[in-house]
Design a protein around this motif. Sequence first.
Motif, PDB file in Angstrom:
ATOM      1  N   UNK A 207       8.420 -26.615 -18.834  1.00  0.00           N
ATOM      2  CA  UNK A 207       7.104 -27.126 -19.207  1.00  0.00           C
ATOM      3  C   UNK A 207       6.216 -26.064 -19.826  1.00  0.00           C
ATOM      4  N   UNK A 208       6.623 -24.801 -19.746  1.00  0.00           N
ATOM      5  CA  UNK A 208       5.886 -23.735 -20.430  1.00  0.00           C
ATOM      6  C   UNK A 208       6.309 -23.619 -21.888  1.00  0.00           C
ATOM      7  N   UNK A 209       7.355 -24.360 -22.252  1.00  0.00           N
ATOM      8  CA  UNK A 209       7.854 -24.380 -23.643  1.00  0.00           C
ATOM      9  C   UNK A 209       7.919 -25.814 -24.156  1.00  0.00           C
ATOM     10  N   UNK A 210       6.863 -26.602 -23.839  1.00  0.00           N
ATOM     11  CA  UNK A 210       6.759 -27.992 -24.307  1.00  0.00           C
ATOM     12  C   UNK A 210       7.963 -28.839 -23.903  1.00  0.00           C
ATOM     13  N   UNK A 211       8.512 -28.585 -22.723  1.00  0.00           N
ATOM     14  CA  UNK A 211       9.606 -29.392 -22.216  1.00  0.00           C
ATOM     15  C   UNK A 211      10.945 -29.118 -22.855  1.00  0.00           C
TER      16      UNK A 211
ATOM     17  N   UNK B 219       6.269 -20.028 -13.395  1.00  0.00           N
ATOM     18  CA  UNK B 219       7.452 -20.879 -13.558  1.00  0.00           C
ATOM     19  C   UNK B 219       7.020 -22.332 -13.407  1.00  0.00           C
ATOM     20  N   UNK B 220       7.463 -23.191 -14.331  1.00  0.00           N
ATOM     21  CA  UNK B 220       7.174 -24.626 -14.272  1.00  0.00           C
ATOM     22  C   UNK B 220       8.355 -25.352 -14.912  1.00  0.00           C
ATOM     23  N   UNK B 221       9.341 -25.698 -14.100  1.00  0.00           N
ATOM     24  CA  UNK B 221      10.592 -26.247 -14.614  1.00  0.00           C
ATOM     25  C   UNK B 221      11.025 -27.487 -13.850  1.00  0.00           C
ATOM     26  N   UNK B 222      11.803 -28.333 -14.534  1.00  0.00           N
ATOM     27  CA  UNK B 222      12.451 -29.474 -13.907  1.00  0.00           C
ATOM     28  C   UNK B 222      13.957 -29.283 -14.071  1.00  0.00           C
ATOM     29  N   UNK B 223      14.636 -28.975 -12.974  1.00  0.00           N
ATOM     30  CA  UNK B 223      16.091 -28.815 -12.993  1.00  0.00           C
ATOM     31  C   UNK B 223      16.742 -30.184 -12.861  1.00  0.00           C
ATOM     32  N   UNK B 224      17.742 -30.438 -13.686  1.00  0.00           N
ATOM     33  CA  UNK B 224      18.288 -31.781 -13.858  1.00  0.00           C
ATOM     34  C   UNK B 224      19.630 -31.945 -13.149  1.00  0.00           C
ATOM     35  N   UNK B 225      19.814 -33.104 -12.561  1.00  0.00           N
ATOM     36  CA  UNK B 225      21.100 -33.503 -11.958  1.00  0.00           C
ATOM     37  C   UNK B 225      21.611 -32.443 -10.995  1.00  0.00           C
ATOM     38  N   UNK B 226      20.788 -32.082 -10.039  1.00  0.00           N
ATOM     39  CA  UNK B 226      21.159 -31.044  -9.074  1.00  0.00           C
ATOM     40  C   UNK B 226      21.999 -31.632  -7.948  1.00  0.00           C
ATOM     41  N   UNK B 227      22.594 -30.751  -7.148  1.00  0.00           N
ATOM     42  CA  UNK B 227      23.375 -31.178  -5.993  1.00  0.00           C
ATOM     43  C   UNK B 227      22.433 -31.648  -4.892  1.00  0.00           C
TER      44      UNK B 227
END
Length: 324
Positions: free
Chosen positions: A203-207, A223-231
């Motif tokens: 989200x710091x790099x326009x998604x 840090x502002x992130x969405x980690x995808x399809x995690x365990x």
Amino acid sequence: MGHCAAIWEQRASFELTKDWNGIDEVVVLRNPKGASVRVSLHGGQVMSWRNDRGEELLFTSSKAMIFKSPKAKAMRGGISVCFPQFGKCGSLEQHGFARNRVWAIDHNPPPPPNPNPNDSTSLGKSFIDLILKPAQEDRPHGFELRLRVSLALDGNLTLISRIRNIKNAKPFSFSFAYHTHLSVSDISEVRIEGLETLDYLDNLCQGERFTEQGDAITFESEVDRVYLSSSQCVAVLDHEKKRTYIMRKQGLPDVVVWNPWEKKSRLMTDFGDEEYKQMLCVDGAAIEKSITLKPGEEWTGRMELAAVPSSFCCDNLDPHLNYF
């Protein structure tokens, strides 16, 4: 002692008290070993989670108690329910309206559609069921949002949300997150395991989409992130406190990781300038792919938190094993 609520498979006792402002009602859960959880009916927000030594495991800003907003809003800290969206989109408020509404105690919730006889959710736990129904101005209409908050004998905290599209309503889509503020000793001494090699939206790099390259996530800046399809399992290791938070989740494929760092902290009215050092948000979420419910359909999202000695790491768990 408060009411005794009929809850799915057995009864549970809880205390009903007032918040710091003397207005909002708060549910207090305790286990026999001395651990406790406080849940506000404003937003269904978990405000406190303490272990059997009385140590607070969730972060709440010192400025949250004195911050004055033109309208009621979620307190900065604890665990808030983000529905029907996470972030800011369209005319809805940041992270949706569920965390800014007054919930009710659900005395007669329906049983789960496929009860698991081996599920320990109702065994030896203190728990409360809450419900939120739509107000006239809310969108989407036609939903029922139920939240169970439970405290186990071992001190583990579990949140289970059930969202149902009630009959005669139109299909609707939503995203969801448990916005979880963990209390840490020093953010520079913390690392997250279980998200290695995953793609994430920054989200710091326009998604923009990237792939995690590190063996673990560490923190040296915002840090502002969405980690995808995690365990199902993620671990947050706090070296100084010799403590590891374990998050186990189901129905929540994504993980949000957020720390505002120094510059953004100074811009937030309800957040202390230096408090970013003692806080880390790690959220169980369903964000990348929205969930769509047809009339009569129901979705369930579950998150369990444990605090254990820091020798734990994600290598101790089989990522393919169902821990629920």
